[in-house]
Structures are given as structure tokens and as C-alpha cells.
Design a protein around this motif. Structure first.
Motif, PDB file in Angstrom:
ATOM      1  N   THR A  17      -9.276  26.994  28.588  1.00 36.78           N
ATOM      2  CA  THR A  17      -8.375  27.634  27.635  1.00 36.78           C
ATOM      3  C   THR A  17      -8.372  29.120  27.989  1.00 36.78           C
ATOM      4  OG1 THR A  17      -9.069  26.052  25.948  1.00 36.78           O
ATOM      5  CG2 THR A  17      -7.895  27.975  25.187  1.00 36.78           C
ATOM      6  N   PRO A  18      -7.417  29.542  28.816  1.00 37.26           N
ATOM      7  CA  PRO A  18      -7.414  30.941  29.261  1.00 37.26           C
ATOM      8  C   PRO A  18      -7.248  31.910  28.093  1.00 37.26           C
ATOM      9  CG  PRO A  18      -6.027  29.617  30.702  1.00 37.26           C
ATOM     10  CD  PRO A  18      -6.384  28.749  29.514  1.00 37.26           C
ATOM     11  N   SER A  19      -7.649  33.135  28.337  1.00 38.46           N
ATOM     12  CA  SER A  19      -7.543  34.208  27.347  1.00 38.46           C
ATOM     13  C   SER A  19      -6.144  34.251  26.749  1.00 38.46           C
ATOM     14  CB  SER A  19      -7.855  35.532  28.065  1.00 38.46           C
ATOM     15  OG  SER A  19      -7.750  36.609  27.169  1.00 38.46           O
ATOM     16  N   TRP A  20      -6.087  34.308  25.404  1.00 44.34           N
ATOM     17  CA  TRP A  20      -4.857  34.513  24.637  1.00 44.34           C
ATOM     18  C   TRP A  20      -3.869  33.340  24.749  1.00 44.34           C
ATOM     19  CZ3 TRP A  20      -5.227  37.235  20.682  1.00 44.34           C
ATOM     20  CH2 TRP A  20      -4.106  37.747  20.007  1.00 44.34           C
ATOM     21  N   THR A  21      -4.348  32.158  25.106  1.00 41.14           N
ATOM     22  CA  THR A  21      -3.471  30.978  25.075  1.00 41.14           C
ATOM     23  C   THR A  21      -3.701  30.234  23.764  1.00 41.14           C
ATOM     24  OG1 THR A  21      -5.129  29.707  26.327  1.00 41.14           O
ATOM     25  CG2 THR A  21      -3.303  30.624  27.572  1.00 41.14           C
ATOM     26  N   TRP A  22      -2.600  29.773  23.137  1.00 46.62           N
ATOM     27  CA  TRP A  22      -2.712  28.950  21.938  1.00 46.62           C
ATOM     28  C   TRP A  22      -3.431  27.667  22.295  1.00 46.62           C
ATOM     29  CZ3 TRP A  22      -1.770  31.469  17.747  1.00 46.62           C
ATOM     30  CH2 TRP A  22      -0.751  32.432  17.679  1.00 46.62           C
ATOM     31  N   HIS A  23      -4.368  27.262  21.428  1.00 47.75           N
ATOM     32  CA  HIS A  23      -5.060  25.990  21.692  1.00 47.75           C
ATOM     33  C   HIS A  23      -5.490  25.336  20.394  1.00 47.75           C
ATOM     34  CE1 HIS A  23      -8.106  29.170  21.749  1.00 47.75           C
ATOM     35  NE2 HIS A  23      -8.991  28.283  21.343  1.00 47.75           N
ATOM     36  N   ASP A  24      -5.378  24.012  20.369  1.00 50.10           N
ATOM     37  CA  ASP A  24      -5.835  23.208  19.244  1.00 50.10           C
ATOM     38  C   ASP A  24      -6.290  21.863  19.797  1.00 50.10           C
ATOM     39  OD1 ASP A  24      -2.566  23.528  19.094  1.00 50.10           O
ATOM     40  OD2 ASP A  24      -3.168  21.420  19.028  1.00 50.10           O
TER      41      ASP A  24
END
Ligand code: 1HN
Length: 347
Positions: free
Chosen positions: A141-148
């Protein structure tokens, strides 16, 4: 002249007085500030999965993933109580998501990685695309990527989280925000990133826009296949067996700018050479049993166990009947970018 003087009481009084002026004497701190070799509060430690699993499952009876946002037991280094850190620069935890649960969407400047430990069929969504999880899969999950995350499957799913939280805290450059939707909209079909960037092909007009790999899921089936083929060759590295790094296929560099991630295959009957490097490293056992000796202390490991090797402590692997596969991560890319990283092979 030039003889040390015995004036402890006078010095202590002086230190107290200059302390009120926001000053302290360098000469009392010098050797701690500039050690001859790395001196870390981080200690070697191993978490046996069988021993921690009951507590992790119990957390599922006490709080939902929705309420917790992320239901995680932090793996805190016993030498650094209260730090929420596994090494000086890295955070690690075991995250549980039960059937039917959703962990809501957010983003932060901290980079995260996952190594799936148990179960399958949950997903993580990154920037509009979902990846279905299987044991051994590596997901970033790269920096500043939306993730859920969500678990539409029938079984609990557990993974190891690794984040650069202490590093970001050190630089005081952390930002975070919640997505307006609990689960971000799906905008690309599963496997899109893999097809676009991870098939030895790139879109003809591709220009790299961020430091991290646009491929965000590295299925274990693929890395296991590669390691299996390598295992058919002759020589293995005397310390590491076959150790590979997860890369950003658009640059050839590390998959994430702040954390290096690795997977290695160690043959059965291996008595490895000792090795050390300045990147304190977290290992996750994917397959097999063996032992690691860290600075002379022996830790026996089996599938799903987690252990940490502090900076610059020599370690070596010993296996008997089992081939083993280990995942690991560290802050190596940061140290290398700053020209600080060192390693040593101890034959
Ligand atoms: C986070 O966002 C995740 O996305 C896991 O699964 C662990 C620890 C601290 C801050 C954010 C996740 C985290 C985290």
C-alpha cells in the motif's frame, strides 16, 4: 595542566545550571551519540504464531474491524516498550479480519506492506483495484494511496503488516485522511495492475509518477515458482540460500522507496554462514522449520512465526529436514539512498 580533575560535585552542579538554560555537555554524551558500531535498544525476538494466535482470535470477540478501523496486535520489540515499533524505523503487527467484515478506507503518508499469514479470500483494495489474498502473498500500500480491506470469505484471514511508521514519525511528515466511502469504489478489474505493469510489458506511454511499484500484489504462487526453479540449480549463497528482492518492475528498484522486501529459499540441511547488515530486519516464516542464531542466541522457528534481527547483529540459519521459505523486510532502501547501508559476511 591537562590532567582529569576530580570535581564530580562541581560538574553535576554545573550540568544542573546549564540544564535550566537548555544546554547539556557533549562530553558526557559523545560516545553514545557517535558509537563505534551500531548500538540499538532493539533486541532479537521471535513470536511463535501458535502462541499468539489465541490472543489474536480473542480480539475478534472484543472489537469489530469497523470499530477498530484496523484490528491489529502490534508486535512491539521487548527492548523498546511503549514505542509501538519492532525496530527503530519499522512497525509490525498481526491483523485479523473476520468473515463479513470491512476495514474502512483511508490513506496516509506511511507506506504499508502485507504478508498473508493465514486464510484466504479476503481482499485489500488499493487505488480502485482489489487483490484477493492467499497465504504467502505480498501486497503493498504505497504512501498516500486509498486502501481498505474486506473479507467476503468463510474463514478468518490474518496477515503481517509492516509500516514505516517510526521513520515517518522521525521526520514528522505524517498525514492521514479517511475516505468518504467506507469501501472505496472499484474502478479497475482485479489483475489490471499485474497485466499493465507486471507482465514484462508496460503501456507504451508509461511515465513513472511515484516511487512505489504500480504492481501492488505479488502472489506467492509466482514467487514460489521462481524460488522452486532456482532451487534446482547448483550453488546457493552461503548465508542466504536464494534471497530475492521484490522490485518495482518499472524501475528495477525496490517495490517501495522506504522499505525493502525480500523472499528467500533455504535448502534442507543448511548450516549457513553468519551475516550482518545495518538494516534491522523482520522475518516472517512462510514454509518450513529451522533455527536462526542471532548474536549467539538460538531461536527455533516454524511456519507463520515472526522474528526480528536488530541492526548489525550477526545471524545465521540452520535447517535440518525442511526446505524453508522466509519473507523479510527492512529499511534498506532508505539507508542505501543515504549511502549509509553496510553489510558484512562473517565466514
Ligand atoms: C493501517 O492503515 C493498516 O491499512 C494497518 O491495514 C496497520 C497501523 C498504523 C496506522 C495505519 C492497514 C496500521 C495502519
Amino acid at each position: 595542566m591537562n590532567q582529569p580533575v576530580d570535581n564530580r560535585a562541581a560538574r553535576d552542579d554545573y550540568y544542573r545550571r546549564i540544564g535550566t538554560q537548555g544546554m547539556t555537555p557533549l562530553w558526557e554524551a559523545m560516545s553514545a551519540l557517535v558509537p563505534e558500531t551500531p548500538r540499538t535498544p532493539c533486541v532479537p525476538h521471535l513470536w511463535h504464531y501458535d502462541a499468539v494466535r489465541p490472543a489474536l482470535m480473542e480480539s475478534g470477540t472484543l472489537i469489530t474491524a469497523r470499530e477498530a478501523v484496523r484490528r491489529v496486535l502490534i508486535l512491539e520489540n521487548p527492548g523498546m516498550p511503549g514505542s509501538s515499533s519492532i525496530t527503530q524505523s519499522l512497525y509490525a503487527g498481526l491483523q485479523l479480519i473476520l468473515p463479513g467484515e470491512v476495514a474502512p478506507s483511508h490513506r496516509h503518508t506511511q507506506t504499508a506492506l502485507r504478508l498473508i499469514v493465514e486464510g484466504e479470500g479476503a481482499y485489500t483494495a488499493v487505488d480502485g483495484e482489489r487483490a484477493t489474498m492467499h497465504a504467502g502473498d505480498f501486497i503493498i500500500t504505497p504512501s498516500w494511496t486509498w486502501h481498505d480491506h474486506g473479507n467476503p470469505a468463510e474463514v478468518p484471514v490474518v496477515w503481517l503488516d509492516g509500516l514505516d511508521i517510526p521513520l515517518v514519525r522521525f521526520f514528522d511528515c505524517g498525514f492521514a485522511e479517511n475516505h468518504p466511502a467506507e469501501s472505496q469504489p472499484v474502478t479497475r478489474p482485479e489483475g489490471d495492475a499485474q497485466a499493465r505493469y507486471g507482465a514484462n510489458l508496460l503501456p507504451v506511454d508509461f511515465r513513472s509518477t511515484r516511487g512505489a511499484s504500480p504492481v501492488f500484489a505479488y502472489p506467492y504462487a509466482r514467487s514460489r515458482e521462481a524460488l522452486h526453479r532456482l532451487s534446482k540449480g547448483q550453488e546457493v549463497d552461503a548465508a542466504h540460500g536464494h534471497r530475492m528482492q521484490f522490485i518495482n518492475p518499472t524501475t528495477g528498484g525496490p517495490a517501495m522507496p522506504t522499505m525493502g522486501a525480500f523472499v528467500q529459499w533455504i535448502p534442507a540441511g543448511f548450516s549457513g554462514n553468519a551475516y550482518r547488515s545495518t538494516d534491522g530486519t523482520v522475518f516472517q516464516v512462510i514454509e518450513g522449520r529451522g533455527a536462526v542464531e542471532i548474536a549467539g542466541r538460538r531461536f527455533d522457528f516454524g511456519p507463520r512465526d515472526t522474528f526480528v534481527v536488530p541492526s548489525w547483529m550477526p545471524y545465521r540459519f540452520v535447517t535440518q529436514g525442511d526446505e524453508t521459505v522466509l519473507f523479510s523486510f527492512s529499511d534498506r532502501p532508505v539507508q542505501q539512498a543515504l549511502h549509509l547501508w553496510r553489510e558484512e559476511r562473517i565466514a
